[in-house]
Design an enzyme around this catalytic site. Structure first.
Site, PDB file in Angstrom:
ATOM      1  N   GLY A 278       8.607  11.015   4.291  1.00 62.83           N
ATOM      2  CA  GLY A 278       8.948   9.901   5.482  1.00 62.83           C
ATOM      3  C   GLY A 278       8.403   8.635   5.192  1.00 62.83           C
ATOM      4  O   GLY A 278       7.303   8.513   4.341  1.00 62.83           O
TER       5      GLY A 278
ATOM      6  N   LEU B  38      10.246   4.436  13.758  1.00 64.50           N
ATOM      7  CA  LEU B  38       9.999   3.990  15.095  1.00 64.50           C
ATOM      8  C   LEU B  38       9.807   2.536  15.151  1.00 64.50           C
ATOM      9  O   LEU B  38      10.154   1.753  16.026  1.00 64.50           O
ATOM     10  CB  LEU B  38       8.803   4.826  15.801  1.00 64.50           C
TER      11      LEU B  38
ATOM     12  N   GLY C 289       7.483   6.193   7.577  1.00 62.05           N
ATOM     13  CA  GLY C 289       6.601   5.678   8.915  1.00 62.05           C
ATOM     14  C   GLY C 289       7.257   4.418   9.485  1.00 62.05           C
ATOM     15  O   GLY C 289       6.358   3.567  10.055  1.00 62.05           O
TER      16      GLY C 289
ATOM     17  N   HIS D 299       0.675  -1.214  -0.008  1.00 62.72           N
ATOM     18  CA  HIS D 299      -0.059   0.038  -0.089  1.00 62.72           C
ATOM     19  C   HIS D 299       0.826   1.239   0.070  1.00 62.72           C
ATOM     20  O   HIS D 299       0.603   2.144  -0.713  1.00 62.72           O
ATOM     21  CB  HIS D 299      -0.783  -0.141   1.192  1.00 62.72           C
ATOM     22  N   GLU D 300       1.672   1.066   0.797  1.00 67.42           N
ATOM     23  CA  GLU D 300       2.867   2.392   0.668  1.00 67.42           C
ATOM     24  C   GLU D 300       3.533   2.497  -0.259  1.00 67.42           C
ATOM     25  O   GLU D 300       3.760   3.702  -0.582  1.00 67.42           O
ATOM     26  CB  GLU D 300       3.830   2.334   2.131  1.00 67.42           C
TER      27      GLU D 300
ATOM     28  N   ARG E  50      13.195  16.759  14.303  1.00 60.73           N
ATOM     29  CA  ARG E  50      12.118  16.929  13.280  1.00 60.73           C
ATOM     30  C   ARG E  50      10.941  17.649  13.886  1.00 60.73           C
ATOM     31  O   ARG E  50      10.173  18.481  13.241  1.00 60.73           O
ATOM     32  CB  ARG E  50      11.691  15.598  12.589  1.00 60.73           C
TER      33      ARG E  50
END
Length: 477
Positions: free
Chosen positions: A410, A415, A412, A246-247, A357
């Protein structure tokens, strides 16, 4: 016929047990047959010897009746002279030839023999050499023979047949019990095998039933636990693949649309702007792909772990930061942990990147000991993270609105990668309360360093603390 090595476990175990039972019972049978035969033979000899000795004692006393009496089961008694003539006999042996031709010598006065005649069968005979009187001139020896019919047990093979039948019966019984018991066990194993054969990606939720046998129950418990882990891993991979596709689809679709417009409408589209936008999209794709590779390598990192001073690592990373948003670092003298340096550097780098950021003016990072844990806390003075989003930020491809605004390109995944690295080092990464901005806390197990065991300290400043500027750091108000 299949060779033994290719037969089933049930057949092989039954054959082996049957062979062992056959050899054991056969040995017991041989011993039993020998003992029974020896006992019967010895009993018959005792009776014949007793009868002969009793008659000799009475004859020497001059009170021996005629015909010779036969006490007990011994019915055949004869007195034979040196010429082989029967002088006296019991009623049953009166008209019989001498029971035996054996002549015991003077130095061995008693002999035992088994005499067999085809018509009359076999008998056990005791021969005793003696003199009728004790007078020196009466030197001609005489012989007393006492005999009994050999017991049927000794005269036939019925005992061997009976023992042989017992051996075969016990062997068959042992084989039958093993066949039934092993069949019950193997049926349970076959049930598990059938369930395993039906497993696929579509039914990983299937779990094995609990058999009665303890060992098989332990096996199925272990298999169920393995299936739990496998199902969880497969679902994570499926979710990861779905999220990754999806990304990746969005920037690829945008890039495709821009390039297609540039080809279809060359007069209306600025090629330089199209190329610039395409480069931005490829940069984002590169970042996403790199992060995906990092996630894949985390599960199979062959690099060995080593002892690392986490405080020194924090100082080095903070010093290398850009000066757009100042980073203040605090570290105690020694914060040793076991880990892979490249991965821990990436965690600290991701946390500092994220803090810079979102920070307005400053970022603070501290490394210290707390009980048996090494703690790294990264704090910024930005807008912070809402309590309901503090777990969600560690999910893959999760980007909060403020993060999308500050870093549109970014992935995602930063993290999420950091949390996976912390878990791989038996630690944790959490978001905690902070008076201002966000506070990320990394906790890892402490280890004993070469200078001695790690001792607990308090957050964030201790005696001997180091900072990125090289001067004693001041506690943040």
């Amino acid at each position: 016929m299949l060779p033994l090595g290719r037969r089933s476990v049930r057949v092989r175990s039954t054959l082996v047990l049957a062979a062992m039972a056959l050899m054991s019972t056969l040995a017991i049978g041989v011993i039993l047959d020998t003992l029974i035969r020896t006992n019967a033979h010895d009993t018959a000899l005792e009776e014949t010897q007793r009868a002969a000795i009793q008659w000799i004692a009475r004859a020497r006393a001059g009170s021996a009746p005629h015909p010779i009496p036969t006490p007990g089961p011994v019915k055949l008694i004869q007195l034979v002279d040196n010429q082989g003539r029967v002088i006296d006999a019991s009623a049953a042996a009166d008209h019989m030839p001498p029971l035996s031709t054996i002549r015991p010598p003077d130095d061995d006065r008693i002999e035992n023999v088994t005499v067999c005649r085809s018509a009359e069968g076999c008998g056990i005979v005791t021969a005793i050499r003696f003199a009728l009187t004790d007078k020196p001139g009466d030197a001609d020896p005489h012989y007393v023979y006492a005999g009994v019919e050999a017991p049927k047990l000794l005269a036939s093979h019925e005992l061997e047949l009976f023992i042989g039948a017992g051996v075969i019966g016990l062997t068959a019984l042992a084989a039958g019990i093993n066949w039934r018991v092993s069949g019950r066990w193997l049926n349970a194993v076959e049930s598990v095998r059938m369930q395993v054969s039906t497993l696929s990606m579509n039914n990983l939720g299937t779990r094995f039933g609990q058999p009665r046998q303890h060992e098989l129950a332990m096996l199925t418990d272990t298999a169920n636990q393995a299936l739990d882990r496998l199902e969880k891993a497969v679902r994570q991979e499926q979710q990861f693949a779905s999220e990754a596709s999806h990304e990746l689809r969005s920037p690829v679709a945008g890039l495709h649309t821009q390039l297609e417009e540039a080809l279809l409408y060359p007069d209306d589209v600025d090629p330089r702007e199209t190329i610039r936008t395409a480069l931005s999209a490829t940069d984002r794709l590169t970042q996403i792909i790199n992060d995906l590779l990092v996630l894949a390598r985390l599960r199979a990192d062959p690099a060995p772990q080593e002892t690392i001073d986490l405080g020194e690592l924090v100082i080095q990373e903070a010093t290398a930061r850009s000066r757009d948003v100042p980073v203040t670092a605090h570290a105690t003298s020694k914060v040793p942990v076991r880990g892979r340096p490249i991965q821990l550097i990436r965690v600290i780098g991701n946390l500092l990147d994220n803090a810079q950021r979102h920070a307005n003016s400053r970022v603070e990072i501290t490394a210290y000991r707390q009980d048996d844990l090494a703690v790294v806390a990264v704090t910024d003075d930005g807008p912070g993270i809402a309590p309901e989003d503090r777990e969600r930020v560690f999910e893959r491809f999760t980007r909060l609105p403020d993060g999308q605004r500050r870093d549109p390109g970014g992935s995602g995944l930063g993290l999420a990668i950091s949390a996976d690295i912390a878990h791989a080092h038996q630690g944790s990464l959490t978001v905690e309360d902070s008076p201002l901005g966000a506070r990320f806390v990394l906790r890892l197990p402490l280890v004993e360093s070469a200078d001695g065991p790690a001792h607990p300290a308090t957050d964030p400043v201790c005696s001997g603390e180091r900072s990125s500027s090289g001067r004693p750091a001041q506690r943040r108000p």
